[in-house]
Motif scaffolding. Structure first.
Motif, short mmCIF file in Angstrom:
data_model
loop_
_atom_site.label_atom_id
_atom_site.label_comp_id
_atom_site.label_asym_id
_atom_site.label_seq_id
_atom_site.Cartn_x
_atom_site.Cartn_y
_atom_site.Cartn_z
N PHE A 87 -4.48 -13.41 -30.02
CA PHE A 87 -3.64 -13.18 -28.85
C PHE A 87 -3.21 -14.53 -28.27
N VAL A 88 -1.91 -14.69 -28.07
CA VAL A 88 -1.39 -15.91 -27.45
C VAL A 88 -0.81 -15.49 -26.10
N ILE A 89 -1.35 -16.07 -25.03
CA ILE A 89 -1.07 -15.57 -23.68
C ILE A 89 -0.35 -16.62 -22.84
N GLU A 90 0.78 -16.23 -22.30
CA GLU A 90 1.55 -17.07 -21.37
C GLU A 90 1.45 -16.45 -19.98
N ALA A 138 -4.84 -15.24 -43.09
CA ALA A 138 -3.60 -14.54 -42.77
C ALA A 138 -3.81 -13.84 -41.43
N VAL A 139 -3.15 -14.33 -40.41
CA VAL A 139 -3.44 -13.89 -39.04
C VAL A 139 -2.28 -13.10 -38.46
N LYS A 140 -2.61 -12.02 -37.79
CA LYS A 140 -1.63 -11.27 -37.02
C LYS A 140 -1.63 -11.82 -35.60
N TYR A 141 -0.44 -12.05 -35.05
CA TYR A 141 -0.33 -12.60 -33.70
C TYR A 141 0.19 -11.55 -32.72
N ILE A 142 -0.42 -11.52 -31.56
CA ILE A 142 0.03 -10.65 -30.48
C ILE A 142 0.45 -11.55 -29.32
N SER A 143 1.71 -11.43 -28.93
CA SER A 143 2.24 -12.22 -27.82
C SER A 143 2.06 -11.45 -26.52
N MET A 144 1.42 -12.08 -25.53
CA MET A 144 1.19 -11.44 -24.24
C MET A 144 1.71 -12.33 -23.11
N ILE A 145 2.48 -11.72 -22.21
CA ILE A 145 2.97 -12.41 -21.02
C ILE A 145 2.30 -11.75 -19.82
N ASP A 165 3.65 -5.48 -30.54
CA ASP A 165 2.99 -6.77 -30.76
C ASP A 165 3.48 -7.81 -29.75
N GLU A 166 4.32 -7.37 -28.81
CA GLU A 166 4.76 -8.18 -27.68
C GLU A 166 4.49 -7.36 -26.42
N LEU A 167 3.61 -7.86 -25.55
CA LEU A 167 3.16 -7.08 -24.40
C LEU A 167 3.37 -7.86 -23.11
N VAL A 168 3.84 -7.16 -22.08
CA VAL A 168 3.98 -7.73 -20.75
C VAL A 168 3.02 -6.99 -19.83
#
Length: 230
Positions: A87-90, A138-145, A165-168
């Protein structure tokens, strides 16, 4: 004599004058400094990350090399490494109505201010991480804002659905969304695609790549502020 004493006591017990009340009420209330607001916001995120399962590892405030960025770096608020994805979180500290869609170049805040689409911003962060750990797994990425509760969303409804896979999300529901996403990914897997050893290796790679030099971090911030003027 007795009447004079009574008059004296009545005077001392009387309420403060209207002008005294007015003077006190007119004092400006102390404002919370922006840096303090940011610190409180990050503290809430830290509390959320502390609630994650024990098999997850998290990192905060990473500054990683990113040749494709205008500044040469990617500053990433939070990363959570789990057995099923990263999870990559902004995080954002705005106040008002957030409007925007996946493909929009810019989103708006209360139709008054513009910000660069945070999903596109976070995509750059994901690519910076990917370049560092592509040989590990091999990584799955989840973008979170993550936004504060001072906001309300007028966004693509899909960005609030757990299959995306993109969550706000709101900062107070961050751990809930991460946990739900992990349950969803676990349901479709026979075993975790990222091993315990790989989680540790990814963590180590990011720690080693993180730039802690104060002057470089200051320069990065200055370049960002400078680029926003044009």
């Amino acid at each position: 004599m007795f009447e004079a004493l009574r008059a004296l006591f009545r005077k001392s017990d009387s309420k403060p004058s209207h002008s005294a009340h007015k003077s006190q009420a007119s004092r400006p209330k102390p404002k919370v400094a922006p840096t303090r607001i940011g610190e409180l916001g990050e503290h809430k995120i830290t509390i959320q990350l502390d609630q994650l399962p024990n098999d997850c590892k998290s990192l905060s405030d990473l500054l990683l090399p990113n040749p494709k960025s205008r500044t040469g770096y990617a500053q990433i608020d939070h990363v959570v490494i789990s057995p099923y994805c990263v999870f990559v979180i902004e995080t954002k500290n705005y106040n008002g109505e957030i409007k925007g869609g996946r493909a929009d170049q810019q989103w708006s805040v209360s139709s008054r201010y513009k910000m660069y689409n945070p999903l596109k911003q976070n995509y750059g962060h994901i690519k910076a991480i990917e370049s560092l750990i592509k040989d590990v797994a091999a990584v799955k990425y989840i973008s979170m804002i993550s936004f504060t509760m001072r906001c309300r969303f007028s966004i693509d409804p899909e960005l609030r659905k757990i299959h995306s896979d993109e969550l706000v999300v709101y900062d107070v529901e961050l751990s809930e969304f991460i946990s739900r996403k992990l349950i969803s990914l676990k349901t479709g897997s026979t075993e975790p695609p990222i091993s315990v050893a790989q989680i540790q290796t990814i963590y180590n790679h990011l720690v080693q790549a993180n730039i802690t030099d104060v002057e470089i971090r200051k320069l990065h911030v200055q370049r960002i502020k400078g680029s926003k003027k044009y």
